[in-house]
Design a protein around this motif. Structure first.
Motif, PDB file in Angstrom:
ATOM      1  N   SER A 190     -12.033  -5.234 -96.540  1.00  0.00           N
ATOM      2  CA  SER A 190     -12.443  -3.874 -96.908  1.00  0.00           C
ATOM      3  C   SER A 190     -11.902  -2.865 -95.908  1.00  0.00           C
ATOM      4  CB  SER A 190     -13.957  -3.766 -96.949  1.00  0.00           C
ATOM      5  OG  SER A 190     -14.475  -4.799 -97.725  1.00  0.00           O
ATOM      6  N   LEU A 191     -11.934  -3.248 -94.610  1.00  0.00           N
ATOM      7  CA  LEU A 191     -11.405  -2.330 -93.607  1.00  0.00           C
ATOM      8  C   LEU A 191      -9.922  -2.081 -93.836  1.00  0.00           C
ATOM      9  CD1 LEU A 191     -13.207  -3.429 -90.354  1.00  0.00           C
ATOM     10  CD2 LEU A 191     -13.382  -1.255 -91.526  1.00  0.00           C
ATOM     11  N   GLY A 192      -9.199  -3.176 -94.097  1.00  0.00           N
ATOM     12  CA  GLY A 192      -7.762  -3.012 -94.380  1.00  0.00           C
ATOM     13  C   GLY A 192      -7.554  -2.087 -95.562  1.00  0.00           C
ATOM     14  N   MET A 193      -8.386  -2.277 -96.587  1.00  0.00           N
ATOM     15  CA  MET A 193      -8.315  -1.438 -97.772  1.00  0.00           C
ATOM     16  C   MET A 193      -8.575   0.022 -97.412  1.00  0.00           C
ATOM     17  SD  MET A 193      -8.032  -2.725-100.808  1.00  0.00           S
ATOM     18  CE  MET A 193      -8.302  -2.363-102.495  1.00  0.00           C
ATOM     19  N   ILE A 194      -9.577   0.233 -96.562  1.00  0.00           N
ATOM     20  CA  ILE A 194      -9.913   1.618 -96.205  1.00  0.00           C
ATOM     21  C   ILE A 194      -8.739   2.270 -95.488  1.00  0.00           C
ATOM     22  CG2 ILE A 194     -11.356   2.999 -94.674  1.00  0.00           C
ATOM     23  CD1 ILE A 194     -13.649   1.147 -95.394  1.00  0.00           C
ATOM     24  N   PHE A 195      -8.117   1.519 -94.563  1.00  0.00           N
ATOM     25  CA  PHE A 195      -6.977   2.111 -93.853  1.00  0.00           C
ATOM     26  C   PHE A 195      -5.848   2.432 -94.827  1.00  0.00           C
ATOM     27  CE2 PHE A 195      -8.775   0.115 -89.950  1.00  0.00           C
ATOM     28  CZ  PHE A 195      -8.961   1.305 -89.287  1.00  0.00           C
ATOM     29  N   SER A 196      -5.624   1.525 -95.799  1.00  0.00           N
ATOM     30  CA  SER A 196      -4.570   1.817 -96.783  1.00  0.00           C
ATOM     31  C   SER A 196      -4.913   3.065 -97.572  1.00  0.00           C
ATOM     32  CB  SER A 196      -4.383   0.660 -97.757  1.00  0.00           C
ATOM     33  OG  SER A 196      -4.605  -0.549 -97.133  1.00  0.00           O
ATOM     34  N   ILE A 197      -6.198   3.201 -97.900  1.00  0.00           N
ATOM     35  CA  ILE A 197      -6.570   4.369 -98.702  1.00  0.00           C
ATOM     36  C   ILE A 197      -6.396   5.643 -97.889  1.00  0.00           C
ATOM     37  CG2 ILE A 197      -8.531   5.508 -99.797  1.00  0.00           C
ATOM     38  CD1 ILE A 197      -9.370   2.749-100.720  1.00  0.00           C
ATOM     39  N   ILE A 198      -6.724   5.555 -96.588  1.00  0.00           N
ATOM     40  CA  ILE A 198      -6.498   6.746 -95.757  1.00  0.00           C
ATOM     41  C   ILE A 198      -5.013   7.090 -95.753  1.00  0.00           C
ATOM     42  CG2 ILE A 198      -6.609   7.647 -93.414  1.00  0.00           C
ATOM     43  CD1 ILE A 198      -9.060   5.945 -93.001  1.00  0.00           C
ATOM     44  N   ARG A 199      -4.193   6.070 -95.609  1.00  0.00           N
ATOM     45  CA  ARG A 199      -2.747   6.323 -95.633  1.00  0.00           C
ATOM     46  C   ARG A 199      -2.340   6.886 -96.985  1.00  0.00           C
ATOM     47  NH1 ARG A 199       0.144   8.403 -92.814  1.00  0.00           N
ATOM     48  NH2 ARG A 199      -0.348   7.061 -91.053  1.00  0.00           N
ATOM     49  N   PHE A 200      -2.969   6.350 -98.021  1.00  0.00           N
ATOM     50  CA  PHE A 200      -2.639   6.828 -99.371  1.00  0.00           C
ATOM     51  C   PHE A 200      -2.980   8.306 -99.515  1.00  0.00           C
ATOM     52  CE2 PHE A 200      -3.900   7.623-103.756  1.00  0.00           C
ATOM     53  CZ  PHE A 200      -2.764   7.224-104.398  1.00  0.00           C
ATOM     54  N   ILE A 201      -4.109   8.695 -98.950  1.00  0.00           N
ATOM     55  CA  ILE A 201      -4.498  10.092 -99.112  1.00  0.00           C
ATOM     56  C   ILE A 201      -3.699  10.998 -98.191  1.00  0.00           C
ATOM     57  CG2 ILE A 201      -6.426  11.676 -98.740  1.00  0.00           C
ATOM     58  CD1 ILE A 201      -8.217   9.412 -99.821  1.00  0.00           C
ATOM     59  N   LYS A 202      -3.440  10.507 -96.962  1.00  0.00           N
ATOM     60  CA  LYS A 202      -2.730  11.359 -96.019  1.00  0.00           C
ATOM     61  C   LYS A 202      -1.254  11.509 -96.364  1.00  0.00           C
ATOM     62  CE  LYS A 202      -3.339  11.139 -91.537  1.00  0.00           C
ATOM     63  NZ  LYS A 202      -3.606  10.547 -90.212  1.00  0.00           N
ATOM     64  N   GLY A 203      -0.702  10.509 -97.003  1.00  0.00           N
ATOM     65  CA  GLY A 203       0.711  10.590 -97.332  1.00  0.00           C
ATOM     66  C   GLY A 203       1.582  10.293 -96.133  1.00  0.00           C
ATOM     67  N   PRO A 204       2.494  11.157 -95.736  1.00  0.00           N
ATOM     68  CA  PRO A 204       2.797  12.440 -96.365  1.00  0.00           C
ATOM     69  C   PRO A 204       3.813  12.325 -97.496  1.00  0.00           C
ATOM     70  CG  PRO A 204       4.048  12.203 -94.364  1.00  0.00           C
ATOM     71  CD  PRO A 204       3.241  10.961 -94.503  1.00  0.00           C
ATOM     72  N   THR A 205       4.529  11.221 -97.580  1.00  0.00           N
ATOM     73  CA  THR A 205       5.553  11.169 -98.621  1.00  0.00           C
ATOM     74  C   THR A 205       5.141  10.197 -99.712  1.00  0.00           C
ATOM     75  OG1 THR A 205       6.694   9.354 -97.587  1.00  0.00           O
ATOM     76  CG2 THR A 205       7.342  11.543 -96.907  1.00  0.00           C
ATOM     77  N   ALA A 206       5.915  10.242-100.798  1.00  0.00           N
ATOM     78  CA  ALA A 206       5.653   9.304-101.893  1.00  0.00           C
ATOM     79  C   ALA A 206       5.841   7.882-101.416  1.00  0.00           C
ATOM     80  CB  ALA A 206       6.584   9.599-103.053  1.00  0.00           C
TER      81      ALA A 206
END
Lengths: 231, 500, 171, 87, 122, 130, 85
Positions: free
Chosen positions: G13-29
């Motif tokens: 779940s923690l790994g998932m959360i970090f990925s989601i943060i990266r997903f939201i922060k971006g900055p690129t596609a």
């Protein structure tokens, strides 16, 4: 202003939904053991199909599935009709530039495995999760991979539509065969075999295989049409 | 036994899958096969209908599982009546468009006929199925064919109309699914008869919520007031015959689904009033909008919506006379409105806008088509010797029985509206001089199209002069709709005789 | 695409069949008679239609020497994979992020696309490197901790161990 | 049984968050990738709620097919909800 | 409140929220593609709702694989799953048609904004 | 606790740790290439190890698990690097500038990628919005 | 065994959360797609783990299919970013 109105309306709507579904009564007053237990029981005892969902999709509610296949058929046809252009470039490429050799080599290598996976999913539709739709979708995804990895990978529209037609005709024909043998449309008229064998469930795996072919052809055609669409 | 109701669905689907194959071998077959199929459907449903009237309701079970568990099709006097009208109208529309599509490429023609056939098949499915989720699937079949048919012509604003239709259609399909979820979770069944038998066990609150979602879900096909925004655009932008198919076939199926839901599924007295309210609003809004339309097809579309409102009001009375009037109105409308659409599309042939002013003085150039148009207009506004008169009379007498004076007054005023806007068209058609600048180029109507129009005109005249030829059938159908217990018994008892 | 002789087609067909059959058994995880028979038919059909596609190898690949090298390659690969992961873990967990990234290139001697693909995948999964692009024989590599920018030295550093074995397997 | 609650709760939060992100994001490509994440969370959720058939369908359709049709549409139209979002 | 109850409330609540978020997108967004994304979010919410209906405490999938024959009492309701299967496929078909209509509209109007596409009255 | 459970449990734990590190890696790294490096390597090994661990734990009951796990592992080991390569190449063709520390300016290969003479002033998260 | 499972779930779940943060922060596609890719792999591992916990062998099929198809989704987006579609 418009947003405020919309949010207000949504709040009202959401309140009604919440009152309906989050009410403890909603669970307490439920009364539906009959259908579920009947299905679970008959699937094992009569249809000899391990996967109850498959039994429902193909046999108990097989008519829905026929409609569903028709919806996909219609969607693929409608896509062709809506995006129809008069001048049709024969030499159209689906992708503009070649993929990296790693991607294309990898796709070539994994493509037969994906097709095999799709075939596995729809052949074992009555034993494991999955079935015609899922298998067909996986096969279509495999073709999608090839289409975007190679510039000169092409599929004949005619072949696709022949496969699609034959699978659809097969489905309806099996339904009508049940009509002639057993008295009702889509009736399971073949021997059912032993539970959890590959050859069990009578007509169910056969129909699911046909559905698999049909869905695969339809979705591949759909993707092929839309990939050729250049704005 | 001439056949089975299931063939009404199976044959068109089989043909739809076969047409691409035939098309590869013989190109003309893509036009002929749908016609043969529709003719066969008309024959089948008519003969089944006669059989049903003489003997008993047919309840067809599918896959050998009795009704509460499997899907079943119900072919009763009511559904048989509607099915026969719908398949017949499908055949007429096919006949009209047989040559109409000759100037279109092969691929497009193939798709057009597949969509048309499946539109009819889906509507028939909506009517004869006895299972709510199955009805949802058929609504989607009808929906997708209708979107594709609406967007058939490129170069008009057809995609816009189709997109509007699609958004409304899929939102309403979602609402329908929510209704199905509520019902299934509370009663544990999807079968209409079983639901109707057990509806009293359901918490009244959930019952009302489910009903509202049902109304939203079916309202788009039935063209009731807030959900009919798609209809005028779709009717205008779709190819000519398709407007006729929408009003003659799809709207009928929608109304049927709605009425079946109200009368059989949620058999409560109070909500019947909802139908009257919805119907009146639909009627008033549509007819007043029709008054200020400048495009012919748009005007016809609003008129069609208004008629649907009228039908709903009649159903909402809930009495035998009201249902009788409603079914009579449906029959009339199913025949007259396609007639208007088809002849109107001959009059405004090959134009994209189809303004009313474009048909100025066309009566002198195309007299026969114009006369048929006028016939339709007179019939739908309810002039005495034509079919519309009898249905309006039935409606008024039903309302008078219930002392619904307000409704009677409204209907009379609305009829005046109708007369006004139809006579505006007739006036332009007959009493204006043909003008090269604004009028369309007249052309020779096709042979097949003329046959279709003549057949319709003949039926209108026949019902007009001998209304007793159809009232017997309508009477049976009305009885069938009102007798909920009989429906439940027929469907569920069958289950007890054929036990797996 | 050059046309194939009948023998080549046959060889491809059979090797496809063999591999797909193995995959099928892995999918079904069963040696039941019905499953195997169904698998034989399905895989036969698929391998027949994928004759022009599936071209990674011929029966040569099954020679004992090559299989030995394959196993050897696998062992080295796993060792490098674990090493690379420990490396990533160290870099990620150190608060100061000890990285010095850059892009280097080198030339490879591998002949076919498949061997290049295996090399590129191995490079991606081994310490600190990520294959970005391949243009003909030139590999462009993103290196998380650049030690050299010279193509020859980069080659020795990154790819030599793998390529030696790959040459033995694929040539 | 508490682990189920944890997994489901986590997935539900992901679902809502991603849905809000997909609706608010003005770059349509990112919104489409977000629908991919929604489908991923839904797949896991369906599996946890003991519906592997549905999970399989959602996985098979949501992963690549929905993405490709959305992306082709974006390619043929515009990538931004509003032209002025384009940097 | 026991776990199953909590799970159920969470699932229902989330599906309702998803439906509302999707509806919000459909009603207020101006981009056609955004509207379709909203529709697919609504679809997702409804599918989740339907699956939530069938879930029971300690449930297991209604599949009689070897080793789970005696789990019949714990099996979840298979009917909603079959319905969702149908609904997902139908939803995909509708999405494909909708997107092709979007391409057509863009070809015709050269914009995706819904308030610039109004040759017909909305 | 049988020996299978012990070995399998350790493998699962290792896998979980590496998967977590993969997530952390893509969060912490400064630019997309470095994130790809961390993400791909750690998640691939993590997933492989975890899945193998599950297979080993279940080996006590039946051999079927480990076979299916093996095929998943092969697919993952095969497909993960390809997808990250495709992504990296897409970034490369879009001229996404890699993050570079000050003293590494003089690399030819870098110029071929960035197409810009002086990359040192580009901070990692700037550039064309792609 | 239970504790191992709990720890694993938390780590995933923690790994998932970090990925989601990266997903939201971006900055690129590219970053977002990478986050999707990472989440796919995490999810495949999670699905396998769940099927082991539920003790149903047939659930593994879902993970298998997700593992195979997930990478195609990423390649599709990558090909679009490359400008090839």
């Amino acid at each position: 202003m418009k947003k405020a109105i919309v949010i207000f309306l949504l709040a009202v709507f959401g309140f009604f939904l919440a009152v309906t579904f989050l009410d403890p009564d909603f669970e307490a007053e439920r009364n539906h053991n009959g259908v579920k237990n009947f299905y679970l029981d008959k699937t094992v005892s009569q249809l000899k199909t391990a996967n109850t969902v498959t039994a429902i999709v193909v046999n108990f509610r097989g008519f829905d599935t026929l409609g569903e296949v028709t919806v996909l058929f219609l969607a693929a046809t409608a896509l062709g009709s809506i995006l129809f252009k008069k001048r049709h470039h024969i030499g159209d490429r689906t992708v503009l530039m070649p993929a990296s050799s790693i991607v294309s080599a990898g796709s070539k290598l994994i493509f037969p495995a994906i097709i095999l996976l799709g075939a596995y999913v729809f052949i074992h539709g009555h034993l494991t999760p999955g079935g015609g739709f899922q298998g067909g979708t996986i096969i279509a995804t495999g073709f999608l991979l090839m289409l975007i990895a190679y510039r000169d990978f092409s599929i004949s529209h005619n072949v696709l539509s022949v496969i699609e037609s034959f699978a659809g005709i097969g489905f309806v024909t099996f339904g009508l065969l049940g009509f002639m043998n057993g008295g009702t449309f889509l009736q399971n008229f073949m021997g059912t075999g032993v539970l959890n064998d590959l050859i069990s469930g009578g007509v169910i795996p056969v129909i699911y295989i046909l559905v698999g072919f049909k869905v695969a052809a339809e979705l591949t055609g759909l993707i092929y049409t839309i990939l050729h669409e250049k704005g | 036994m001439v056949g089975s109701p299931v063939l009404l669905i199976a044959i068109p689907l089989l043909a739809a899958f076969l047409i691409p194959l035939f098309g590869m071998v013989w190109k003309e077959s893509v036009r002929i096969v749908p016609g043969l199929v529709l003719a066969y459907l008309t024959y089948l449903s008519a003969s089944l209908y006669i059989e049903v009237i003489n003997t008993d309701t047919i309840v067809e079970i599918i896959a050998g599982w009795r009704p509460p568990w499997g899907i079943n099709l119900v072919f009763s006097p009511l559904t048989g009546f509607l099915t026969t009208i719908m398949t017949f109208m499908g055949f007429i529309v096919w006949l009209y468009s047989y040559r109409f599509k000759r100037n279109v490429e092969f691929e497009a023609a193939k798709k057009y006929f597949i969509f048309l056939m499946l539109l009819v098949a889906g509507s028939v499915g909506i009517v004869i199925t006895g299972d709510i989720f199955n009805q949802f699937v058929f609504i989607e079949i009808v929906g997708i064919s209708a979107y594709a048919l609406t967007a058939f012509y490129t170069g008009r604003d057809s995609a816009e109309a189709a997109f509007k239709y699609l958004i409304m259609g899929s939102l309403s399909a979602s609402a329908l699914l929510i209704a199905i979820i509520i019902i299934y979770s509370q009663l544990g069944t999807l079968n209409m008869a079983e639901i109707a038998a057990n509806i009293d066990n359901m918490n009244p609150y959930y019952r009302i919520i489910a009903m509202i979602f049902f109304i939203i879900g079916i309202g788009v096909e039935a063209e009731i007031f807030p959900l009919n925004g798609w209809a005028p655009d779709a009717y205008t932008e779709a190819p000519g015959p398709v407007g006729g198919a929408f009003s003659g076939i799809v709207a009928k199926a929608g109304i049927y689904a709605m009425v079946r839901m109200m009368f059989t599924l949620f058999d409560i007295a109070g909500p019947m009033k909802i139908l009257i309210v919805i119907g009146l609003i639909t009627l008033i809004v549509a007819e007043t909008s029709a008054l200020r339309q400048e495009k012919l097809k748009r005007m016809l579309a609003y008129s069609s919506i208004g008629q649907m409102g009228l039908v709903l009001v009649a159903f909402g009375m809930g009495t035998k006379a009201g249902v009788f009037a409603a079914l009579f109105l449906m029959l009339n409308h199913a025949i007259t409105k396609p007639m208007l659409f088809l002849s109107g599309s001959f009059l405004t042939f090959n134009t994209t806008e189809k303004y009313i002013k474009q048909i100025t003085g066309m009566a002198k150039k195309m007299p026969v088509v114009s006369i048929i148009f006028v016939l339709g207009a007179l019939a739908i506004t309810g002039f005495p010797p034509f079919s519309g008169f009898w249905s309006k009379m039935a409606f008024l007498s039903a309302a008078a029985d219930e002392n619904l004076l307000f409704i009677m007054a409204t209907i009379l005023i609305i009829s005046i509206f109708e007369v006004v806007y139809y006579f505006r068209v007739i006036n332009r058609l007959f009493f204006f001089e043909y003008d090269d600048k604004i009028s369309v180029e007249p052309h020779k109507p096709g042979f097949n199209g003329m046959i279709a129009l003549f057949v319709l005109a003949f039926i209108v005249l026949m019902i007009g002069f001998y209304p007793s030829s159809v009232t017997g059938f309508i009477d049976l159908a009305a009885d069938d709709l009102l007798n909920t217990h009989q429906y439940i018994d027929k469907v569920l008892q069958l289950g007890q005789t054929i036990i797996q | 695409m050059k046309s194939l002789t009948f023998n080549e087609k046959l060889a491809r067909f059979f090797i496809n069949w063999l591999f797909l059959m193995i995959v099928w058994i892995a999918f079904t995880t069963s040696f039941n008679k019905q499953e195997v028979i169904a698998g034989v038919f399905v895989t036969m059909l698929i391998s027949f239609f994928s004759i022009p596609l599936f071209t990674c190898c011929t029966f040569k690949i099954l020679a004992p020497k090559r299989i030995f090298y394959m196993v050897y390659y696998l062992l080295i690969f796993i060792r490098e994979l674990i090493k690379s992961n420990l490396d990533v873990a160290r870099r990620v967990l150190t608060p100061s992020l000890p990285i010095n990234p850059g892009i280097v290139k080198f030339k490879s001697k591998l002949p076919t696309d498949y061997s290049k693909m295996v090399l590129a995948n191995s490079i991606t999964l081994t310490p600190g490197t990520l294959s970005i692009d391949i243009i003909d024989d030139t590999f462009y590599i993103h290196w998380i901790d650049v030690k050299t920018t010279d193509p020859e030295e980069a080659y020795t550093e990154i790819a030599e161990t793998f390529e030696k074995i790959l040459l033995k397997i694929f040539v | 049984m508490n682990y189920l609650l944890f997994i489901i709760g986590f997935l539900l939060l992901v679902l809502i968050g991603t849905a809000v992100y997909a609706v608010r994001q003005r770059d349509l490509l990112y919104a489409v990738i977000a629908t991919g994440v929604i489908s991923l969370a839904l797949t896991a959720l369906f599996l946890v709620l003991q519906a592997p058939d549905v999970a399989l369908t959602e996985a098979a359709i949501g992963v690549a097919l929905t993405t490709i049709i959305f992306i082709i549409t974006i390619r043929n139209t515009v990538r931004y909800e509003d032209e002025k979002d384009k940097k | 409140m026991d776990t199953t109850e909590l799970i159920r409330i969470g699932v229902y609540g989330t599906s309702i929220l998803l439906i509302l978020i999707g509806l919000y997108a459909v009603l207020t967004k101006r981009s056609l593609i955004k509207i379709i994304i909203g529709l697919s979010i609504i679809d997702g919410g409804i599918h989740l709702l339907l699956i939530g209906i069938g879930y029971i405490k300690d449930g297991t999938a209604p599949i009689f694989s070897p080793g789970s024959e005696n789990a019949v009492a714990r099996m979840v309701d298979p009917v909603p799953q079959a319905l969702v299967l149908t609904a997902i496929v139908i939803g995909f078909g509708v999405t494909a048609v909708a997107l092709s209509l979007v391409i057509r509209l863009y070809r015709h109007h050269n914009t995706l904004k819904i308030d610039e596409i109004k040759n017909l009255k909305w | 606790m049988s020996i299978y459970e012990i070995i399998g449990g350790i493998l699962i734990l290792i896998g979980a740790v590496f998967l977590f590190l993969g997530g952390l890696g893509i969060y912490r790294m400064p630019d997309v290439y470095n994130r790809l490096q961390a993400g791909t390597k750690a998640t691939t090994l993590g997933a492989m190890s975890l899945i193998l661990g599950v297979g080993v734990v279940k080996m006590e009951d039946s051999w079927t698990w480990i076979v299916k796990m093996a095929i998943i592992i092969i697919f993952i080991a095969f497909s993960n690097p390809i997808s990250s390569h495709a992504l990296a190449r897409a970034m490369y063709h879009r001229k996404r500038y890699p993050y570079i520390k000050g003293d590494a300016k003089d690399m030819d290969a870098y110029r071929e990628v960035a197409g810009k003479d002086d990359p040192s002033d580009t901070s990692p998260d700037e550039g064309e919005n792609i | 065994m239970t504790y191992i499972f709990y720890i694993t779930i938390v780590l995933l779940s923690l790994g998932m959360i970090f990925s989601i943060i990266r997903f939201i922060k971006g900055p690129t596609a590219g970053d977002r797609t990478l986050a999707l890719d990472t989440m796919t792999t995490l999810m495949v591992a999670g699905l396998v783990l769940l099927s082991a916990v539920f003790n149903r062998f047939i659930y593994v099929d879902v993970a298998l299919i997700y593992g195979v198809l997930g990478f195609i989704g990423v390649i599709v987006i990558a090909r679009y970013l490359e400008g090839a579609l």
